[in-house]
Design a protein around this motif. Structure first.
Motif, PDB file in Angstrom:
ATOM      1  N   THR A  87      10.269  32.515  21.604  1.00  0.00           N
ATOM      2  CA  THR A  87      11.433  33.024  20.889  1.00  0.00           C
ATOM      3  C   THR A  87      11.526  32.386  19.521  1.00  0.00           C
ATOM      4  OG1 THR A  87      12.429  32.735  23.032  1.00  0.00           O
ATOM      5  CG2 THR A  87      13.820  33.589  21.306  1.00  0.00           C
TER       6      THR A  87
ATOM      7  N   ASP B 136      14.072  31.649  17.180  1.00  0.00           N
ATOM      8  CA  ASP B 136      15.466  31.618  16.739  1.00  0.00           C
ATOM      9  C   ASP B 136      15.532  30.956  15.371  1.00  0.00           C
ATOM     10  OD1 ASP B 136      15.202  28.954  17.170  1.00  0.00           O
ATOM     11  OD2 ASP B 136      16.801  28.788  18.641  1.00  0.00           O
TER      12      ASP B 136
ATOM     13  N   GLY C 188       7.573  38.028  22.546  1.00  0.00           N
ATOM     14  CA  GLY C 188       7.882  39.144  23.433  1.00  0.00           C
ATOM     15  C   GLY C 188       8.784  40.189  22.812  1.00  0.00           C
ATOM     16  N   THR C 189       9.779  39.750  22.079  1.00  0.00           N
ATOM     17  CA  THR C 189      10.767  40.678  21.546  1.00  0.00           C
ATOM     18  C   THR C 189      10.902  40.483  20.044  1.00  0.00           C
ATOM     19  OG1 THR C 189      11.975  40.450  23.609  1.00  0.00           O
ATOM     20  CG2 THR C 189      13.142  41.492  21.801  1.00  0.00           C
ATOM     21  N   VAL C 190      10.760  41.562  19.320  1.00  0.00           N
ATOM     22  CA  VAL C 190      11.000  41.489  17.883  1.00  0.00           C
ATOM     23  C   VAL C 190      12.278  42.260  17.602  1.00  0.00           C
ATOM     24  CG1 VAL C 190      10.117  42.033  15.591  1.00  0.00           C
ATOM     25  CG2 VAL C 190       8.555  41.287  17.374  1.00  0.00           C
ATOM     26  N   ASP C 191      13.364  41.538  17.492  1.00  0.00           N
ATOM     27  CA  ASP C 191      14.622  42.201  17.145  1.00  0.00           C
ATOM     28  C   ASP C 191      14.856  41.995  15.647  1.00  0.00           C
ATOM     29  OD1 ASP C 191      15.373  39.586  16.921  1.00  0.00           O
ATOM     30  OD2 ASP C 191      16.719  39.587  18.635  1.00  0.00           O
ATOM     31  N   THR C 192      16.025  42.411  15.168  1.00  0.00           N
ATOM     32  CA  THR C 192      16.248  42.340  13.715  1.00  0.00           C
ATOM     33  C   THR C 192      16.194  40.899  13.208  1.00  0.00           C
ATOM     34  OG1 THR C 192      18.618  42.359  14.154  1.00  0.00           O
ATOM     35  CG2 THR C 192      17.614  44.440  13.549  1.00  0.00           C
ATOM     36  N   GLN C 193      16.634  39.970  14.067  1.00  0.00           N
ATOM     37  CA  GLN C 193      16.641  38.585  13.610  1.00  0.00           C
ATOM     38  C   GLN C 193      15.215  38.052  13.449  1.00  0.00           C
ATOM     39  OE1 GLN C 193      19.297  34.979  14.966  1.00  0.00           O
ATOM     40  NE2 GLN C 193      17.590  35.184  16.391  1.00  0.00           N
TER      41      GLN C 193
ATOM     42  N   MET D  65       4.012  48.917  21.442  1.00  0.00           N
ATOM     43  CA  MET D  65       5.399  48.964  21.902  1.00  0.00           C
ATOM     44  C   MET D  65       6.327  48.321  20.896  1.00  0.00           C
ATOM     45  SD  MET D  65       4.741  48.142  25.882  1.00  0.00           S
ATOM     46  CE  MET D  65       4.005  46.629  25.436  1.00  0.00           C
ATOM     47  N   ILE D  66       5.879  47.195  20.361  1.00  0.00           N
ATOM     48  CA  ILE D  66       6.713  46.514  19.368  1.00  0.00           C
ATOM     49  C   ILE D  66       6.779  47.337  18.093  1.00  0.00           C
ATOM     50  CG2 ILE D  66       6.836  44.442  17.920  1.00  0.00           C
ATOM     51  CD1 ILE D  66       6.598  42.848  20.328  1.00  0.00           C
TER      52      ILE D  66
ATOM     53  N   GLN E 114       6.723  50.600  17.832  1.00  0.00           N
ATOM     54  CA  GLN E 114       7.694  51.684  18.062  1.00  0.00           C
ATOM     55  C   GLN E 114       9.119  51.184  17.993  1.00  0.00           C
ATOM     56  OE1 GLN E 114       7.941  54.556  20.982  1.00  0.00           O
ATOM     57  NE2 GLN E 114       5.773  54.544  21.506  1.00  0.00           N
ATOM     58  N   THR E 115       9.329  50.032  18.635  1.00  0.00           N
ATOM     59  CA  THR E 115      10.678  49.475  18.663  1.00  0.00           C
ATOM     60  C   THR E 115      11.135  49.114  17.251  1.00  0.00           C
ATOM     61  OG1 THR E 115      10.170  48.605  20.839  1.00  0.00           O
ATOM     62  CG2 THR E 115      12.111  47.716  19.772  1.00  0.00           C
TER      63      THR E 115
ATOM     64  N   THR F 213      15.170  44.821  23.577  1.00  0.00           N
ATOM     65  CA  THR F 213      15.457  44.587  22.161  1.00  0.00           C
ATOM     66  C   THR F 213      16.893  45.021  21.840  1.00  0.00           C
ATOM     67  OG1 THR F 213      13.125  44.998  21.694  1.00  0.00           O
ATOM     68  CG2 THR F 213      14.612  44.995  19.815  1.00  0.00           C
TER      69      THR F 213
ATOM     70  N   GLU G  67      20.035  42.680  20.456  1.00  0.00           N
ATOM     71  CA  GLU G  67      20.899  42.963  19.306  1.00  0.00           C
ATOM     72  C   GLU G  67      22.382  42.817  19.642  1.00  0.00           C
ATOM     73  OE1 GLU G  67      19.832  43.149  16.409  1.00  0.00           O
ATOM     74  OE2 GLU G  67      17.709  43.594  16.725  1.00  0.00           O
TER      75      GLU G  67
END
Ligand SMILES: Nc1ncnc2c1ncn2[C@@H]1O[C@H](COP(=O)(O)OP(=O)(O)OP(=O)(O)O)[C@@H](O)[C@H]1O
Ligand SMILES: [Mg+2]
Lengths: 292, 146
Positions: A185, A187, A218-223, A250-251, A253-254, B57, B61
């Motif tokens: 992660t 952060d 694993g996760t690419v969010d806006t942050q 997958m990432i 597309q997201t 995801t 958010e």
């Protein structure tokens, strides 16, 4: 014999055959399949049972008024302290909450049997004593469960903290080519640390290309995206080129759905293509040897 | 101060659902835990990797919004009895959102973010509903088919 209170009867039973109760308690644990001989030696189990039972007796002696008690009371300090130690140890060795509760509840049988003998067919007295023991042992088990779960959460928290603090090494792959394999992660606190480390290394190694690999994220969010783009911008301000690699379909597309625009930052699906491009930038090609 | 009911989804909004787990949201670590719990339930129920990535995801958010913009909140994960859909509810008791359409629009941020979280979550989740009122908190409900 003088009629005694339920508390006094329970204490009599505990004092008269303390060792026997421990042995039987261990025996019941074996029968219930909750004595984890794979995890604890006999000596460890016996010692833990003894310390728990001592503290439990002390709590009964000092902390039961009439038939009322409250395990949060400081009269029960000893039991809580022993339980904290025993639970921590058990959590660390992988005992489940169910096993832990069954382990405590197994104390009922040896106590019931001895109270029955003591009551000597005075059934109303036996019922009264059994009811109090049941309440005491149940409270003991519930309390154990709380401590156990608490302990488990603390361990999980600590592990999580450790994971977050995993240092991210900046690796020099070749002259003037650095790579930053990001894992887990990202952060804000960690992103800041990673960025400082990276910029420092660019300076020291006179790097021209930096590959930030996010295969392990694993996760690419806006942050996370924002941290990556900021890092890429800083790398470019230092005169180096930045490639973000390891973006899975997958990432990708997201990220599109999130509306993240990587702008002019180069991206590659794998670190492999990123590497050959990076080498090309600094003037090398990867070539197969003739003999093969 | 009790929260006006209009800002919170309750069981009647969900229909018959089983509460799988509930998480307190306070730190960035809590956001990770919530997201990972959702991903785990989805995988256990056979959701595709793409669907897991997208929904996790979206969850990331909205829980981060509760933590960053409202000082924390609460996150619940539900599954319907036939395990066909997973529903999450993220609730906070923060300042609320005065203009939801504006908050949903891409690029709007009040705090130096990319401003794409809320709109992105809406596009990533199958069902997305938001209830909010100024000073009455914000509650977001999202579901995904399993
Ligand atoms: N739970 C909430 N409570 C109060 N305000 C919120 C909440 N969620 C969103 N907002 C408001 O809506 C705006 C847009 O949210 P959005 O998630 O799209 O962007 P952001 O959080 O600012 O940045 P990011 O792209 O990193 O998510 C926020 O800046 C904030 O003002
Ligand atoms: Mg956001």
């Amino acid at each position: 014999m003088m009629p005694q209170s339920a508390t006094a009867n329970i204490l009599t039973v505990l004092d008269t055959d303390f060792k026997g109760i421990i042995e039987e308690w261990l025996g019941t644990q074996v029968k219930e399949g909750v004595k984890r001989s794979d995890l604890f030696s006999d000596a460890e189990s016996r010692n833990q049972n003894r310390e728990l039972l001592k503290a439990f007796s002390k709590g009964i002696r000092e902390g039961v008024a009439g038939e009322d008690f409250d395990l949060d009371d400081d009269k029960w300090d000893d039991l809580r302290a022993v339980l904290a130690d025993v639970s921590r140890e058990r959590v660390n060795r992988g005992v489940t909450p169910t096993e832990m509760a069954t382990f405590v509840l197994a104390l009922k049988t040896p106590l019931f049997k001895r109270l029955e003998a003591l009551a000597d067919s005075d059934h109303s007295m036996l019922l009264r004593d059994v009811m109090l023991v049941t309440r005491l042992v149940d409270a003991f088990a519930i309390y154990t469960n709380e401590i156990f779960i608490n302990e488990r959460e603390q361990i999980i928290d600590r592990q999580r903290q450790e994971m977050l603090e995993l240092s991210t090494p900046v690796v020099e792959l070749w002259d003037r080519v650095l790579t930053l394999p990001l894992i887990g992660t990202l952060d804000s606190a960690r992103a800041q640390e990673v960025m400082e480390n990276l910029l420092q290394t660019i300076l020291e190694r006179q790097a021209e290309v930096v590959i930030m690999d996010i295969t392990g994220v694993g996760t690419v969010d806006t942050q996370v995206a924002q941290h990556l783009l900021r890092a890429a911008a800083a790398v470019r301000l230092m005169g180096a080129e930045c490639i973000i690699s390891g973006i899975s379909p997958m990432i990708a597309q997201t990220m599109v759905q999130l509306g993240i625009d990587v702008g002019t930052v180069s991206t590659r699906s794998s670190i492999r293509t990123a590497l050959s491009d990076a080498l090309l930038t600094v003037g090398y090609v990867i070539k197969k040897t003739e003999a093969q | 101060m009790p929260l006006p009911s209009y800002a919170k989804f309750d069981e009647s909004d969900l229909g018959a659902q089983v509460l799988l787990s509930q998480h307190r949201l306070k730190t960035s670590g809590d956001a990770v835990t919530a997201r990972q719990a959702v991903a785990r339930y989805m995988k256990e129920n056979g959701a595709s990797a793409l669907s897991v990535t997208r929904f996790a995801t979206a969850v990331s958010e909205i829980v981060r919004n509760a933590i960053n913009h409202a000082g924390g909140g609460e996150f619940s994960i539900y599954v319907d009895r036939r395990r066909k859909t997973l529903t999450v509810v993220c609730w906070d008791n923060g300042p609320g959102i005065a203009d939801v359409d504006l908050a949903l629009s891409d690029g709007y941020t009040s705090g130096g973010g990319l401003g794409r979280g809320l709109g992105g979550a809406k596009r990533l989740a199958g069902r997305f509903e938001i209830r909010t009122a100024v000073n009455a908190g914000t509650s977001v409900l999202m579901s995904v088919n399993l």
